[in-house]
Design an enzyme around this catalytic site. Structure first.
Site, mmCIF file in Angstrom:
data_model
loop_
_atom_site.group_PDB
_atom_site.id
_atom_site.type_symbol
_atom_site.label_atom_id
_atom_site.label_comp_id
_atom_site.label_asym_id
_atom_site.label_seq_id
_atom_site.Cartn_x
_atom_site.Cartn_y
_atom_site.Cartn_z
ATOM 1 N N SER A 140 35.677 36.990 37.915
ATOM 2 C CA SER A 140 37.057 36.293 37.482
ATOM 3 C C SER A 140 37.146 36.065 36.188
ATOM 4 O O SER A 140 36.144 35.305 35.423
ATOM 5 C CB SER A 140 37.458 35.156 38.480
ATOM 6 N N LYS A 194 35.289 35.348 45.895
ATOM 7 C CA LYS A 194 36.159 35.678 45.045
ATOM 8 C C LYS A 194 37.580 35.924 45.586
ATOM 9 O O LYS A 194 38.668 35.857 44.847
ATOM 10 C CB LYS A 194 35.478 37.005 44.383
ATOM 11 N N HIS A 197 39.388 32.865 46.071
ATOM 12 C CA HIS A 197 39.933 32.555 44.522
ATOM 13 C C HIS A 197 41.190 33.138 44.252
ATOM 14 O O HIS A 197 42.215 32.557 43.764
ATOM 15 C CB HIS A 197 38.656 32.800 43.602
ATOM 16 N N ASN A 198 41.366 34.312 44.445
ATOM 17 C CA ASN A 198 42.382 35.380 44.270
ATOM 18 C C ASN A 198 43.649 34.997 45.089
ATOM 19 O O ASN A 198 44.690 34.914 44.520
ATOM 20 C CB ASN A 198 42.127 36.664 44.437
ATOM 21 N N GLU A 201 45.040 31.683 43.610
ATOM 22 C CA GLU A 201 45.622 32.156 42.322
ATOM 23 C C GLU A 201 47.113 32.641 43.049
ATOM 24 O O GLU A 201 47.855 32.412 42.128
ATOM 25 C CB GLU A 201 44.879 33.475 41.945
#
Length: 491
Positions: A140, A194, A197-198, A201
């Site tokens: 990231s 990940k 995480h996105n 986001e």
């Protein structure tokens, strides 16, 4: 799998790490690796021109150029370690197959793309059967992070991480003296984290967008005035990369028209799939990630140009319905700030709840405090806020949800009245705030002593004999709705 052919024996293995795929992300990652002491980087690409260009543009990097996978493998010291930076999907599978032809047991293949974690699980099983280590590594930070220091989320075996870890630590972003990388867990754990995480986001960006929309449409602020407010917010609890760049974007003027850039950009947000994956995975795991889901749906709605055009004349609130909301503009600005912070707490809590459930479902030993720690720098959602999440999990590694951590419980307590006022103002003014609303509904749902799910269970039992449990005694029951409506045991 075959050994390297004799025609390549003349190539001396000098590189300790290699990169396959030299588009912007791959090239920047290769440059980052080459800039760190102790690394010699082999590079290769499907098209030779990209190899030549990278080597010519950066002679200081000392790249070891290869024009075939076999030569690339021959240039690597053992255990050979290669990071794949190509398009997710079939292209990744093709490179993996090529590397498996020339790599040997004990070597390491790393997928640094945005792969779906279930694909990573599949690939790891296939590659490990050959004795080769496969690591799915979330990266990231975008192009800038790849070059200057990303947040790295590798999965794979502990044995692979013993070799790969020091290399990744050499290029990772640093927060408070610590590299933003940790061994997340086995097989697909890195790409799963990940993905979440996105998803967070997505929610974070949607919430910021809603805050801007309220400042703009209810208070009538210009983009420049909104930029000043976000810049001020970035000096406090909301300090983060996304808040910082929001101020920059809002302050930017379009050279062609002289208008604020935000006013000439088409209001249809794109997406690359990881947000949808997070929502789908949440549904599969039975984890309510409603804030993330609303962010994904908001992007979808923004892109429905034909439907939006057809609905342009739908009636809205009366013209004077927002009058009361602007009697104290300063108070509304502060209310929006508090609502934004509270909604962010909910979005992150939902993401970490999904990580918790994913770890249980797939047998991963994920340290949630370590995940928060490595997100503090390098990645897109880096923020002061993550220090508190890191501390919350360090103080209580078994924490059921972030919402009960004392620091976040207090923040929600302090913000909830303002949060409710903001949602009320938005509804009255006809300004959509799906992120704020979903976050508040999640909060109220969790704190409710009784939910209407009891009625839903009654309905399900009525039309489908799905049974129900009782509050006053153990067991599973069914009411004979089409009979005398007596209750029978369904155990």
């Amino acid at each position: 799998m075959s050994e390297i052919t004799p025609s390549h024996e003349k190539i001396q293995p000098t590189a300790n790490i290699g990169v396959v795929g030299l588009a912007v992300m791959g090239s920047n990652l290769a440059r980052n690796l080459a800039s760190r002491e102790g690394n010699t980087v082999a590079v290769t690409n499907r098209t030779d021109a990209k190899v030549d260009r990278l080597v010519a543009d950066h002679p200081e990097a000392g790249f070891v150029a290869s024009y075939s996978i076999a030569d690339f493998a021959a240039s690597l010291t053992t255990p050979r370690t290669a990071i794949i930076m190509v398009q997710a999907g079939a292209a990744t599978d093709a490179v993996i197959d090529e590397l498996c032809e020339v790599f040997e047991p004990g070597d390491i293949i790393v997928d640094g793309g945005n792969a779906l974690f279930t694909d990573t699980i599949r690939r790891e099983a296939k590659v490990s059967a050959l004795g080769i280590n496969f690591v799915g590594c979330g990266i990231s930070g975008g192009e800038e992070g790849a070059l200057h220091g990303p947040s790295l989320m590798p999965g794979g075996t502990p044995e692979a991480y013993a070799t790969l870890g020091p290399i990744l630590e050499s290029i990772a972003a640093v927060a408070q003296g610590e590299p933003c990388v940790t061994h997340v867990g086995t097989d697909g754990a890195g790409h799963f984290v990940k993905m979440v995480h996105n998803g967070i986001e997505y929610a974070d960006m949607q919430l910021i967008g809603e805050a801007y929309d309220l400042l703009r449409r209810v208070l009538g602020h210009t983009p420049a005035q909104c930029a000043d407010i976000f810049a001020e917010w970035n000096t406090g609890d909301l300090e983060s990369y996304l808040i910082e760049i929001t101020a920059e974007v809002l302050r930017h003027t379009d050279a062609a028209t002289g208008k604020p850039l935000v006013d000439v950009v088409v209001d249809a947000a794109g997406a690359k799939g990881t947000g949808s994956w997070t929502v789908k995975s949440g549904l599969d795991l039975g984890v309510p990630v409603s804030g993330i889901a609303e962010a994904v749906f908001a992007r979808s709605l923004s892109s429905q140009s034909d439907v939006r055009a057809a609905c342009a004349d739908l009636p809205g609130p009366a013209a004077d319905s927002e009058g009361a909301a602007v009697e104290d503009p300063a108070r509304l600005v502060e209310d929006v700030r508090l609502a934004l912070y509270a909604s962010k707490v909910i979005a992150y809590a939902q993401g970490f709840d999904e990580i918790t459930a994913g770890a249980v479902a797939h047998g991963w030993d994920i340290d949630r405090g370590e995940v928060a720690r490595i997100w503090r720098a390098g990645c897109i959602i880096r923020a002061q806020f993550l220090d508190r999440i890191t501390e919350a999990y360090r103080d209580d590694p078994q924490l059921v949800t972030l919402l009960t951590s004392p620091v976040f419980l207090q923040a929600l307590t302090d913000a909830q009245d303002a949060w409710r006022r903001v949602v009320s103002v938005a509804v009255a003014a006809g300004v959509p705030v799906p992120g704020f609303s979903a976050a508040l509904a999640h909060y109220d749902g969790l704190r409710s002593d009784r939910l209407p799910a009891a009625l839903i269970q009654g309905q399900r039992d009525f039309f489908g004999a799905h049974t129900y449990r009782r509050t006053d005694r153990d067991g599973v029951f069914h009411t004979l709705w089409s009979g005398d409506r007596s209750e029978v045991s369904a155990d």
